[in-house]
Design a protein around this motif. Structure first.
Motif, short mmCIF file in Angstrom:
data_model
loop_
_atom_site.label_atom_id
_atom_site.label_comp_id
_atom_site.label_asym_id
_atom_site.label_seq_id
_atom_site.Cartn_x
_atom_site.Cartn_y
_atom_site.Cartn_z
N ARG A 31 5.31 0.91 -12.93
CA ARG A 31 4.30 0.22 -12.12
C ARG A 31 3.51 0.77 -11.21
O ARG A 31 4.20 1.89 -10.46
CB ARG A 31 5.10 -0.95 -11.39
CG ARG A 31 5.91 -1.79 -12.45
CD ARG A 31 6.42 -3.17 -11.88
NE ARG A 31 7.41 -3.86 -12.72
CZ ARG A 31 8.09 -4.76 -12.23
NH1 ARG A 31 7.84 -5.36 -11.43
NH2 ARG A 31 8.90 -5.31 -13.32
N GLN A 32 2.38 0.70 -11.07
CA GLN A 32 1.48 1.33 -10.13
C GLN A 32 1.73 1.08 -8.68
O GLN A 32 2.13 -0.37 -8.37
CB GLN A 32 -0.07 1.36 -10.47
CG GLN A 32 -0.97 2.07 -9.38
CD GLN A 32 -2.43 1.72 -9.83
OE1 GLN A 32 -2.88 2.16 -10.79
NE2 GLN A 32 -3.18 1.04 -8.79
N VAL A 33 1.70 1.96 -7.60
CA VAL A 33 1.92 1.60 -6.44
C VAL A 33 0.87 2.13 -5.51
O VAL A 33 0.52 3.30 -5.70
CB VAL A 33 3.20 2.31 -5.57
CG1 VAL A 33 3.73 1.99 -4.49
CG2 VAL A 33 4.43 1.56 -6.84
N THR A 34 0.32 1.34 -4.81
CA THR A 34 -0.84 2.04 -3.78
C THR A 34 0.01 1.84 -2.08
O THR A 34 0.52 0.94 -1.91
CB THR A 34 -1.83 0.93 -3.52
OG1 THR A 34 -2.34 1.16 -5.04
CG2 THR A 34 -3.07 1.45 -2.73
N LEU A 35 -0.06 2.73 -1.41
CA LEU A 35 0.28 2.88 0.00
C LEU A 35 -0.99 2.52 0.73
O LEU A 35 -2.10 3.28 0.79
CB LEU A 35 1.13 4.24 0.32
CG LEU A 35 2.40 4.27 -0.31
CD1 LEU A 35 2.99 5.51 0.12
CD2 LEU A 35 3.33 2.89 0.18
N ASN A 36 -0.80 1.66 1.76
CA ASN A 36 -1.87 1.20 2.84
C ASN A 36 -1.75 1.87 3.85
O ASN A 36 -0.63 1.94 4.50
CB ASN A 36 -2.02 -0.31 2.83
CG ASN A 36 -3.28 -0.74 3.35
OD1 ASN A 36 -4.08 -0.08 3.94
ND2 ASN A 36 -3.60 -2.01 3.09
N LEU A 37 -2.55 2.49 4.63
CA LEU A 37 -2.55 3.05 5.76
C LEU A 37 -2.62 1.87 7.10
O LEU A 37 -3.00 2.10 8.15
CB LEU A 37 -3.56 3.88 6.06
CG LEU A 37 -3.40 5.62 5.86
CD1 LEU A 37 -2.86 5.47 4.26
CD2 LEU A 37 -4.18 6.41 6.02
N SER A 38 -2.68 0.64 6.73
CA SER A 38 -2.73 -0.39 7.64
C SER A 38 -1.49 -1.21 7.58
O SER A 38 -0.80 -1.24 6.40
CB SER A 38 -3.62 -1.49 7.36
OG SER A 38 -3.91 -2.40 7.95
N PRO A 39 -0.70 -1.36 8.62
CA PRO A 39 -1.47 -1.46 9.96
C PRO A 39 -1.08 -0.02 10.57
O PRO A 39 -0.05 0.64 10.25
CB PRO A 39 -0.87 -2.49 10.93
CG PRO A 39 0.61 -2.70 9.99
CD PRO A 39 0.39 -2.36 8.95
N VAL A 40 -1.87 0.54 11.58
CA VAL A 40 -2.02 1.67 12.15
C VAL A 40 -0.66 1.60 13.32
O VAL A 40 -0.78 0.54 14.19
CB VAL A 40 -3.20 2.09 12.70
CG1 VAL A 40 -2.86 3.38 13.72
CG2 VAL A 40 -4.16 2.39 11.61
N PRO A 41 0.22 2.46 13.45
CA PRO A 41 1.22 2.20 14.28
C PRO A 41 0.47 2.08 15.87
O PRO A 41 -0.34 2.90 16.00
CB PRO A 41 2.20 3.24 14.23
CG PRO A 41 1.97 3.62 12.86
CD PRO A 41 0.67 3.48 12.32
#
Length: 549
Positions: A45-55
């Motif tokens: 299964r395809q996984v996308t990593l999101n840069l939100s939320p910014v710490p």
């Protein structure tokens, strides 16, 4: 990750960080990502990593505490590198897609030099992981910026305020030349103000229409609820169940066209490696008009919204479908035959209501990979003069032909929506003997006509009169001279002249039938109009039972 695994979804979007991530807790965050990503990757299964939320720890070091992922990547490397580089180098062997914020956030849209910024981010990411692909967040109500080019993959938020049937039209700009790749992230109706069943039906329609738009994929926004307590847990919403039920129906198929089943009914034709399929439901037709009989193929199988199979009854040589507001899915259909049905149209489909001959054509497409030949016979309407009633056709593979027709309507023909039915007898990969139908509208161009029937107490005769009010509007470019008429059971025909109706002008003509209220259960009244010096005429029927008292 566990919720995504159980749902059966083919792709998942996860956040790189949470708001409280720090450099000291990054190892713990990596462990969480490992546990979520590894099972999904094993299941391909395809996984996308999101840069939100910014710490918050990064935001505190950046000028402007509201900086999003794009603003973060434009800041000095030493501010974000220690937080992102370890994740990209570790997860980059499994993850290719990196999303620059939540779908719908305006940061990308408002970035003036977006093409240059995206190129710079792409270069930075390529230093950390092989073949990264940026996913740019957008919103359906934001105009596409063609200067960005076609390289990024967009994830476009579709607000719940957008009607399901309008999704494909709104997304047209993304498939216009030069076409680009995009995902649609759907927002479901508010659970607090929408009945659960209606919410599921609405979402199913959104998913189908979104798939019709040409999107690379369809996502749901937060299809879960979070329990409160000492150990909060995520619980799936019914929206996730809808997605799980539709995923095996939509995967491996694309929408090839729409099949006209009748007024108020919707039907989309799918085809692809997974085979042919219909998705159909009732939009606005009354229940008595929401049944369909047509041959679908040798062994069609029906599925409801939740993936439960049901038998499609065969009555004679036709399959019987009963359509409600919830979409049903019919697999195992003869896809080529369904596509030919979808192509069957009358062009133009508007026939002038006049005592003259109208020229039109029946459109036929050949979706098979071989030439097809046969005959077409017009069956209905039987009382129309149609030439020719029977004609032969020969259509090369993948081609479309127009079969010309000359139609003359009877004097008594009523205005409104009609159906032209034809029988096709032809040979393709097998011999077919099937009926097909196409909608036709009978009316007058440039004239809007409306009529109503009311009951009025006559103070002089102490009777209840029947009163017919007719409103006529000239929506054409030239003045019109018309006669309006009304025929009421038991009374002589009445006519009124409209000597000169200017473009854009409306007028009202009334017809009174003394004591006519006593006849309200005796049948119907015929109303209409005709040109004073031409062949055009318009007929309608009013039901006496619907008279307003």
């Amino acid at each position: 990750g566990k919720l995504a695994e159980q749902s059966g979804a083919g792709a998942t979007i996860l956040s790189c960080w949470d708001r409280d991530t720090t450099r000291n807790t990054l190892d713990a965050r990596q462990a969480i990502l490992d546990a979520a990503i590894q099972p999904l990757v094993r299941d391909q299964r395809q996984v996308t990593l999101n840069l939100s939320p910014v710490p918050q720890e990064i935001k505190a070091a950046i000028e402007g505490a509201t900086a999003g992922p794009i603003g973060l990547m434009r800041s000095q490397d030493h501010l974000w590198y220690p937080y992102l580089a370890p994740i990209m180098m570790r997860q980059g062997q499994y993850v290719q897609h990196w999303q620059l914020g939540l779908a719908g956030e305006p940061e990308a849209f408002r970035t003036a030099d977006l093409p240059r910024v995206l190129r710079a981010i792409s270069r930075q990411f390529r230093n950390l992981t092989p073949q990264p692909e940026l996913v740019v967040p957008w919103s359906l109500d934001q105009a596409r910026r063609k200067e960005v080019g076609t390289q990024p993959l967009y994830i476009i938020a579709v607000p719940a305020a957008v009607q399901p049937a309008d999704i494909a039209a709104h997304a047209t700009q993304w498939s216009d030349p030069p076409p680009t790749r995009f995902l649609l992230e759907l927002q479901a109706l508010d659970a607090a103000t929408t009945a659960p069943g209606l919410r599921a039906i609405d979402l199913a329609q959104r998913l189908i229409y979104a798939w019709e738009s040409g999107a690379q994929g369809v996502a749901l926004h937060r299809p879960w609820t979070c329990t409160h307590g000492h150990r909060p847990e995520l619980s799936p919403e019914e929206t996730l169940g809808v997605l799980a039920g539709l995923e095996p129906r939509l995967a491996g198929r694309r929408v090839m066209g729409r099949l006209n089943l009748g007024p108020g009914l919707q039907c989309l034709v799918f085809d692809g490696p997974a085979g042919g399929m219909l998705a159909a439901w009732n939009v606005s037709a009354p229940p008595q008009d929401a049944t369909v009989d047509l041959f679908l193929g040798p062994k069609p199988v029906g599925y409801d919204l939740w993936g439960n199979p049901f038998q499609v009854p065969l009555i004679g040589d036709r399959h019987h479908l009963v359509l409600g507001p919830c979409p049903i899915f019919i697999e195992g259909i003869d896809a080529a035959l369904a596509l030919m049905r979808a192509s069957f149209q009358v062009e133009p489909s508007f026939l002038e209501s006049a005592q003259s001959t109208s020229s039109c054509a029946v459109r036929l497409a050949n979706p098979w990979r071989r030439t097809i030949s046969g005959t077409l016979t017009i069956l209905k309407p039987k009382d129309w003069q149609i030439e020719p009633r029977r004609t032969s056709f020969n259509i090369p593979a993948g081609e479309t032909v127009n079969v010309p027709l000359e139609i003359r309507l009877p004097v008594s023909e009523l205005a409104g929506h009609k159906t032209l039915v034809a029988r096709l007898d032809f040979s393709a990969d097998q011999h077919y003997h099937v009926d097909m139908a196409a909608p036709v509208e009978v009316g007058l161009r440039g004239v809007h006509f409306d009529a109503s029937l009311t009951v009025d107490n006559n103070a002089q005769t102490h009777q209840q009169d029947a009163v017919i009010s007719q409103t006529v509007t000239n929506s054409g470019p030239e003045p019109l001279t018309l006669y309006t008429y009304a025929v009421f059971p038991g009374f002589p025909r009445q006519e009124r002249i409209i000597p000169r109706l200017e473009p854009g002008q409306s007028t009202i003509r009334r017809f009174r039938f003394p004591g006519g209220a006593a006849m309200l259960n005796e049948g119907k009244v015929r109303v209409g109009l005709r040109e004073a010096t031409g062949p055009a005429m318009l007929n309608r029927i009013l039901s006496l039972r619907t008279a307003k008292r």
